[in-house]
Write a protein that holds these residues in place. Structure first.
Motif: not given
Ligand SMILES: O=C(O)CCC(=O)C(=O)O
Ligand SMILES: [Fe+2]
Length: 278
Positions: A82-111
């Protein structure tokens, strides 16, 4: 004091007290616009933006948001892909060293989670506006686009392992009206919120632990809806794959003296907010 001047004074006092009453009324009115939901720590405010402002914001979102292909979020149910039944995009504070906030919205590991892109102007302005409205600094936003009545999101609790403790989930809606249904995990009681264009829904920490939420499918055709879900994420993902934590004190918010109507163009003043409790 002459009779006439004492009359003037009395009138002044009367008018002052009316002004005060009026201020109280306005405050109560503002408060009344919020519908309290869930465990009492969640609320809905219907018209944060006028319909013209909402149309303008939707136009800017269409120009500035790049959705990821639905194929990127395939999932299997009983051997069917199945495909996700909506479109998605992720934005946020991207720091100068390329790091950014990570939101792990799934409970499965290794995603592998999609990369967070730096704020486009419209999302950054709304993020700053949210700070003025709620006092919560947010460093992450998921944009969801529901093209039609079949697009939806199933019942879920938002995963909180990456949230700054006790922070809320803040959702703006633009475009077609959709129903957000809260379902109590124990009693299965539901509460429906008709999400209007230009509205804000605030999901509290406690509510999110007891009530699931869903944007339900509907039989009735409806206009496209775009939602912006802002969060305060503590987990920072670095380029080398390591994770660190922030308490949100390094988030820079741009505030502005304004009213709703000049939300599109305004002067900004940079301030650094140090502590969440400030
Ligand atoms: O689109 C919405 O209003 C809700 C989105 C949501 O629940 C989520 O992204 O976790
Ligand atoms: Fe959610």
């Amino acid at each position: 004091m002459s009779a006439s001047s004492s009359k003037t004074l009395k009138r002044k006092k009367e008018s002052q007290s009316t002004d005060n009453d009026c201020q109280i009324d306005i405050k109560q009115h503002v408060h009344c616009q919020r519908k309290i939901l869930g465990e009492g720590d969640s609320w809905y405010e219907e018209s944060l933006f006028s319909s013209n402002e909402s149309i303008e914001i939707l136009k800017q979102l269409d120009e500035q948001i790049v959705y990821l292909p639905r194929e990127q979020f395939q999932f299997k149910i009983f051997n069917t892909i199945n495909l996700l039944p909506r479109d998605k995009a992720f934005y946020g504070d991207v720091y100068s060293d390329g790091s950014y906030p990570l939101y792990r919205y799934e409970s499965k590991k290794d995603i592998i989670y999609p990369e967070v892109k730096a704020w486009p102007p419209v999302l950054k302005r709304l993020r700053d506006r949210l700070f003025e409205i709620t006092g919560q600094k947010c460093n992450h936003c998921v944009v969801n686009q529901y093209r039609d009545n079949n697009d939806h999101i199933g019942y879920h609790f938002d995963k909180t392992r990456d949230f700054v403790n006790d922070s809320n989930v803040l959702v703006f809606s633009f475009g077609g009206e959709r129903i957000l249904r809260l379902k109590h995990n124990g009693s299965k009681i539901t509460e429906d919120i008709h999400l209007k264009s230009g509205s804000l829904f605030d999901l509290g920490w406690k509510s999110n632990s007891i009530w699931k939420h869903s944007i339900i499918k509907t039989k009735r055709s409806c206009e496209r809806r775009v939602s912006l879900t802002y969060r305060l994420i503590k987990t920072i993902l670095h380029k080398d794959g390591t994770l660190t934590e922030t308490d949100g004190s390094d988030i820079i918010i741009e505030t502005t003296a304004h009213n709703n109507s000049n939300m599109i163009e305004h002067e900004t003043k940079k301030i650094k907010v140090h502590e969440k409790s400030e």
